[in-house]
Design a protein around this motif. Structure first.
Motif, PDB file in Angstrom:
ATOM      1  N   LEU A 142       0.748  -1.179  -0.168  1.00  0.00           N
ATOM      2  CA  LEU A 142       0.031   0.078  -0.032  1.00  0.00           C
ATOM      3  C   LEU A 142       0.809   1.148  -0.063  1.00  0.00           C
ATOM      4  CD1 LEU A 142      -2.759   1.056  -0.176  1.00  0.00           C
ATOM      5  CD2 LEU A 142      -2.889   1.132   2.371  1.00  0.00           C
ATOM      6  N   PRO A 143       1.759   1.422   0.989  1.00  0.00           N
ATOM      7  CA  PRO A 143       2.734   2.567   0.932  1.00  0.00           C
ATOM      8  C   PRO A 143       3.480   2.686  -0.192  1.00  0.00           C
ATOM      9  CG  PRO A 143       3.271   1.063   2.345  1.00  0.00           C
ATOM     10  CD  PRO A 143       2.230   0.697   2.094  1.00  0.00           C
ATOM     11  N   MET A 144       4.095   1.809  -0.684  1.00  0.00           N
ATOM     12  CA  MET A 144       4.832   1.795  -2.230  1.00  0.00           C
ATOM     13  C   MET A 144       3.806   2.038  -3.291  1.00  0.00           C
ATOM     14  SD  MET A 144       7.825   1.415  -1.436  1.00  0.00           S
ATOM     15  CE  MET A 144       8.634   1.088  -2.903  1.00  0.00           C
ATOM     16  N   ALA A 145       2.715   1.588  -3.370  1.00  0.00           N
ATOM     17  CA  ALA A 145       1.804   2.031  -4.592  1.00  0.00           C
ATOM     18  C   ALA A 145       1.181   3.377  -4.557  1.00  0.00           C
ATOM     19  CB  ALA A 145       0.519   0.975  -4.361  1.00  0.00           C
TER      20      ALA A 145
ATOM     21  N   SER B  44       7.895   3.735   9.100  1.00  0.00           N
ATOM     22  CA  SER B  44       8.489   2.919   7.880  1.00  0.00           C
ATOM     23  C   SER B  44       7.489   3.218   6.837  1.00  0.00           C
ATOM     24  CB  SER B  44       8.538   1.606   8.514  1.00  0.00           C
ATOM     25  OG  SER B  44       7.513   1.072   8.930  1.00  0.00           O
ATOM     26  N   SER B  45       6.469   3.251   6.837  1.00  0.00           N
ATOM     27  CA  SER B  45       5.372   3.429   5.766  1.00  0.00           C
ATOM     28  C   SER B  45       5.802   4.513   5.087  1.00  0.00           C
ATOM     29  CB  SER B  45       4.015   3.170   6.305  1.00  0.00           C
ATOM     30  OG  SER B  45       3.648   1.855   7.036  1.00  0.00           O
ATOM     31  N   LEU B  46       5.743   5.739   6.007  1.00  0.00           N
ATOM     32  CA  LEU B  46       6.057   7.110   5.195  1.00  0.00           C
ATOM     33  C   LEU B  46       7.531   7.062   4.429  1.00  0.00           C
ATOM     34  CD1 LEU B  46       5.129   9.948   5.174  1.00  0.00           C
ATOM     35  CD2 LEU B  46       6.336  10.469   7.241  1.00  0.00           C
ATOM     36  N   LYS B  47       8.397   6.138   5.083  1.00  0.00           N
ATOM     37  CA  LYS B  47       9.630   6.271   4.398  1.00  0.00           C
ATOM     38  C   LYS B  47       9.517   5.581   3.158  1.00  0.00           C
ATOM     39  CE  LYS B  47      14.684   4.472   5.308  1.00  0.00           C
ATOM     40  NZ  LYS B  47      15.297   3.825   6.317  1.00  0.00           N
ATOM     41  N   MET B  48       9.051   4.395   3.068  1.00  0.00           N
ATOM     42  CA  MET B  48       8.879   3.597   1.876  1.00  0.00           C
ATOM     43  C   MET B  48       8.139   4.370   0.729  1.00  0.00           C
ATOM     44  SD  MET B  48       7.908  -0.402   3.113  1.00  0.00           S
ATOM     45  CE  MET B  48       6.947   0.028   4.473  1.00  0.00           C
ATOM     46  N   LEU B  49       6.911   5.223   1.212  1.00  0.00           N
ATOM     47  CA  LEU B  49       6.259   6.105   0.333  1.00  0.00           C
ATOM     48  C   LEU B  49       7.015   6.968  -0.154  1.00  0.00           C
ATOM     49  CD1 LEU B  49       2.779   7.368   1.138  1.00  0.00           C
ATOM     50  CD2 LEU B  49       4.314   8.825   0.048  1.00  0.00           C
ATOM     51  N   SER B  50       7.815   7.726   0.593  1.00  0.00           N
ATOM     52  CA  SER B  50       8.833   8.778   0.282  1.00  0.00           C
ATOM     53  C   SER B  50       9.886   8.317  -0.994  1.00  0.00           C
ATOM     54  CB  SER B  50       9.476   9.607   1.246  1.00  0.00           C
ATOM     55  OG  SER B  50      10.277   8.650   2.069  1.00  0.00           O
ATOM     56  N   HIS B  51      10.231   7.231  -0.691  1.00  0.00           N
ATOM     57  CA  HIS B  51      11.408   6.799  -1.547  1.00  0.00           C
ATOM     58  C   HIS B  51      10.668   6.253  -2.994  1.00  0.00           C
ATOM     59  CE1 HIS B  51      14.468   4.961   1.573  1.00  0.00           C
ATOM     60  NE2 HIS B  51      14.347   6.129   1.746  1.00  0.00           N
ATOM     61  N   ALA B  52       9.515   5.879  -2.930  1.00  0.00           N
ATOM     62  CA  ALA B  52       8.815   5.332  -4.249  1.00  0.00           C
ATOM     63  C   ALA B  52       8.352   6.718  -4.915  1.00  0.00           C
ATOM     64  CB  ALA B  52       7.402   4.543  -3.841  1.00  0.00           C
TER      65      ALA B  52
ATOM     66  N   PHE C 130      -1.079   2.823  -9.717  1.00  0.00           N
ATOM     67  CA  PHE C 130      -1.342   2.361  -8.346  1.00  0.00           C
ATOM     68  C   PHE C 130      -1.511   0.856  -8.101  1.00  0.00           C
ATOM     69  CE2 PHE C 130      -3.917   0.853  -5.013  1.00  0.00           C
ATOM     70  CZ  PHE C 130      -3.300   1.586  -3.617  1.00  0.00           C
ATOM     71  N   ALA C 131      -2.415   0.343  -9.113  1.00  0.00           N
ATOM     72  CA  ALA C 131      -2.724  -0.976  -9.239  1.00  0.00           C
ATOM     73  C   ALA C 131      -1.542  -1.790  -9.592  1.00  0.00           C
ATOM     74  CB  ALA C 131      -3.766  -1.444 -10.176  1.00  0.00           C
ATOM     75  N   ASN C 132      -0.586  -1.293 -10.502  1.00  0.00           N
ATOM     76  CA  ASN C 132       0.383  -2.141 -11.043  1.00  0.00           C
ATOM     77  C   ASN C 132       1.465  -2.203  -9.926  1.00  0.00           C
ATOM     78  OD1 ASN C 132       2.348  -2.989 -13.398  1.00  0.00           O
ATOM     79  ND2 ASN C 132       3.316  -1.216 -12.792  1.00  0.00           N
ATOM     80  N   ALA C 133       1.779  -1.192  -9.414  1.00  0.00           N
ATOM     81  CA  ALA C 133       2.617  -1.242  -8.176  1.00  0.00           C
ATOM     82  C   ALA C 133       2.415  -2.072  -7.086  1.00  0.00           C
ATOM     83  CB  ALA C 133       3.059   0.163  -7.645  1.00  0.00           C
ATOM     84  N   PHE C 134       0.964  -2.114  -6.835  1.00  0.00           N
ATOM     85  CA  PHE C 134       0.494  -2.791  -5.634  1.00  0.00           C
ATOM     86  C   PHE C 134       0.357  -4.310  -6.193  1.00  0.00           C
ATOM     87  CE2 PHE C 134      -3.144  -4.872  -3.132  1.00  0.00           C
ATOM     88  CZ  PHE C 134      -2.830  -4.080  -1.933  1.00  0.00           C
ATOM     89  N   THR C 135       0.103  -4.680  -7.214  1.00  0.00           N
ATOM     90  CA  THR C 135       0.261  -6.051  -7.728  1.00  0.00           C
ATOM     91  C   THR C 135       1.698  -6.664  -7.700  1.00  0.00           C
ATOM     92  OG1 THR C 135      -1.598  -5.789  -9.303  1.00  0.00           O
ATOM     93  CG2 THR C 135      -0.175  -7.679  -9.712  1.00  0.00           C
TER      94      THR C 135
END
Length: 208
Positions: free
Chosen positions: A40-43, A107-115, A159-164
């Motif tokens: 979710l955070p990455m997508a 950690s979720s915010l960190k992943m989101l910001s990296h993506a 979003f769907a592509n990254a999530f998958t």
């Protein structure tokens, strides 16, 4: 805008998104390391990054990047350096893998910001929107409703592509729990990210 035009745009966008690039490499690396909770955070980060690139393009930055070799080069080096830095971090991780994926906000915010950064700092993405969107725009119809529909469609697909990709990689995570195997995976992923950063530097201004 006809349904056929929208369908053609959606199909073309899907094909382009499915092809793995630096963003997907990052998504897969996180999912292998921390499991399905990264999806979710990455997508969201990927979608925000694409939204940023799309916004810059619509504001004319894409055309400026295509015309200004200096500005294009600066942005290109910034994005490349960030990819290489992430790749080196992954390479140095060795066989480490979190047995219990962290789901805390930090950690979720960190992943989101990296993506977001990897996606938004890719100058190819900005020039891509400038070259890609106009192919589907009907000059006889109102511009903003068309752009809004196309933008929303692309962001949902991104979003769907990254999530998958993240979910698939997290399932494969069970097959690479061995530290030695994970070390190899980290080194391969790190090498790919470093390679993607170096490849980004090779992009020429004006290419989509």
């Amino acid at each position: 805008m006809s349904f056929e035009t929208w369908l053609a745009f959606a199909a073309a966008s899907t094909v382009l998104l499915v092809i793995p690039g630096p963003t997907i490499l990052l998504v897969v690396s996180y999912a292998l390391g921390q499991g399905w909770r990264t999806a979710l955070p990455m997508a969201i980060g990927v979608a925000l990054g694409d939204f940023t690139a799309m916004t810059f393009s619509l504001l004319g930055l894409g055309a400026l990047l295509a015309a200004s070799a200096t500005l294009f080069t600066l942005l290109k080096w910034a994005g490349a350096a960030y990819l290489v830095w992430l790749g080196i971090k992954l390479w140095r991780a060795g066989g480490a893998m979190d047995a219990k994926p962290r789901a805390d906000a930090a950690s979720s915010l960190k992943m989101l910001s990296h993506a977001w950064l990897v996606t938004a700092l890719n100058p190819k993405g900005i020039t891509f929107f400038v070259a890609f969107l106009p192919q589907f725009i009907d000059p006889k119809a109102d511009l903003f409703p068309q752009v809004g529909i196309f933008a929303a469609t692309f962001l949902v697909l991104a979003f769907a592509n990254a999530f998958t990709y993240a979910l698939i990689a997290s399932r494969a995570r069970n097959a690479v729990r061995n530290p030695r195997t994970m070390g190899i995976v980290n080194k391969i992923g790190g090498s790919l990210l470093i390679g993607a950063g170096i490849a980004t530097v090779g992009l020429r201004a004006g290419q989509s």
